[in-house]
Design a protein around this motif. Sequence first.
Motif, PDB file in Angstrom:
ATOM      1  N   SER A   9     -13.287   2.793  -4.227  1.00  0.00           N
ATOM      2  CA  SER A   9     -13.635   1.471  -3.701  1.00  0.00           C
ATOM      3  C   SER A   9     -14.038   1.519  -2.230  1.00  0.00           C
ATOM      4  O   SER A   9     -14.736   0.627  -1.751  1.00  0.00           O
ATOM      5  N   HIS A  49     -10.067   7.081  -3.067  1.00  0.00           N
ATOM      6  CA  HIS A  49     -10.210   5.802  -3.771  1.00  0.00           C
ATOM      7  C   HIS A  49     -11.666   5.367  -3.688  1.00  0.00           C
ATOM      8  O   HIS A  49     -12.174   5.093  -2.595  1.00  0.00           O
ATOM      9  N   ARG A  71      -8.290  -5.851  -3.873  1.00  0.00           N
ATOM     10  CA  ARG A  71      -8.542  -4.488  -3.393  1.00  0.00           C
ATOM     11  C   ARG A  71      -9.374  -4.505  -2.114  1.00  0.00           C
ATOM     12  O   ARG A  71      -9.067  -3.796  -1.154  1.00  0.00           O
ATOM     13  N   MET A  94       0.818  -1.218   0.000  1.00  0.00           N
ATOM     14  CA  MET A  94       0.000   0.000   0.000  1.00  0.00           C
ATOM     15  C   MET A  94       0.853   1.270   0.000  1.00  0.00           C
ATOM     16  O   MET A  94       1.090   1.834  -1.050  1.00  0.00           O
ATOM     17  N   GLN A  97      -4.974   4.131  -2.584  1.00  0.00           N
ATOM     18  CA  GLN A  97      -5.677   3.222  -1.684  1.00  0.00           C
ATOM     19  C   GLN A  97      -5.038   3.229  -0.301  1.00  0.00           C
ATOM     20  O   GLN A  97      -5.732   3.044   0.703  1.00  0.00           O
ATOM     21  N   TYR A 117      -8.474  -3.573   2.598  1.00  0.00           N
ATOM     22  CA  TYR A 117      -9.221  -2.797   3.589  1.00  0.00           C
ATOM     23  C   TYR A 117      -9.474  -3.598   4.861  1.00  0.00           C
ATOM     24  O   TYR A 117      -9.636  -3.020   5.944  1.00  0.00           O
ATOM     25  N   THR A 160     -12.663   1.453 -10.797  1.00  0.00           N
ATOM     26  CA  THR A 160     -11.371   1.954 -10.354  1.00  0.00           C
ATOM     27  C   THR A 160     -10.253   1.055 -10.844  1.00  0.00           C
ATOM     28  O   THR A 160      -9.207   1.519 -11.289  1.00  0.00           O
TER      29      THR A 160
END
Length: 345
Positions: free
Chosen positions: A167, A165, A280, A125, A132, A284, A204
């Motif tokens: 997402s 981002h 992706r 990251m 992100q 998170y 994205t």
Amino acid sequence: MLVYYSIYSFLILLGRAAKRGGLYWLALVSLFVVAGFRYEVGCDWSGYLANWYIMDGRSLDSAFQYSEPAHWAIIALLQQAGQSYTYLLVIASGVFFWGLHSLARRQPNPLAVLVLAFPILVINMPMSAIRQAEAIGIMCFAFAAFVDRKLLRYVALVGLAVLFHRSAMIFLAFAPFIHLQFTKRNVAFSMLLALPGLYLMTQTAAADEAMGRYVGTGVDAAGAAFRLLVLVLSGALYLLKIRPLWKRQFPQDYKLVTIAAWLMVASFGLFFVSSVIGDRFGYYLIPLQLVIFVRIPYLQGLRNRQLWTFAPYALLTTVFFVWTQLSWHFQQCYVPYQFGIYSDS
């Protein structure tokens, strides 16, 4: 390669020290500097440098023509201040580690969060996908707002993350659970809220040149599979073995961690739909995965607690070693590590 092994070994040694207060800050600042002041390191380097040149000579208003305007606005402001491209990476690193710190400081052993974050989350990251990374840093603050039952703050922070981002929009689906019970009906309602976020992930991904290169080879897809497998195992461990103990001993964040654990297990299914979406989304969830890992040594009543305490370190170290040794992607993007400030003059 040796640089990455040295950093990881350094973090592990710090983590084993008896007194960790000052060592935590040493580790945090060191990782911030390593990620922020990298030079021609990371698959994002050339892609974000192209973003930098696109904005050259343009006004701040032009940033809002793009779908993730916070990223472009930072570029415009830095250029107006006469700063170099390097400081775009420094800001991204700062936002990420500030957010990670906000989560780590709530844990009984904050330094363990940094140690366990390095092999996958930190390298992929703030040392590569900086937009992100910024969104994840902001989401760490949002997760804290969730635990504190601050609905408006949570929604606002998710909205801010979306500006970096898109997402991150999927995490609006968590919002109903801040005040509602964890029931089947509420889960179904939240799944409906998640659909726009899943769609925006695909948009994205298609637009992100660096990530497109990353997932474009067979090795890249395999890397995503291993990362998601770690998430699946983490979620399964929590749901099958830890959940009842967690509910009694850590009731304040039981709801958030339980939702995250279910999503960890379910995330592997996304890999078969799209490795990009699965990868992706999985990033998170890693901060909450780290929360599970660092609390294991403090769970009273957990059988074989020493074994389960050691397991995350062994698993992440194995994945880290295999990835760094066998991945073409790692060799192309991260080796050699260089430290410096970019200047186009």
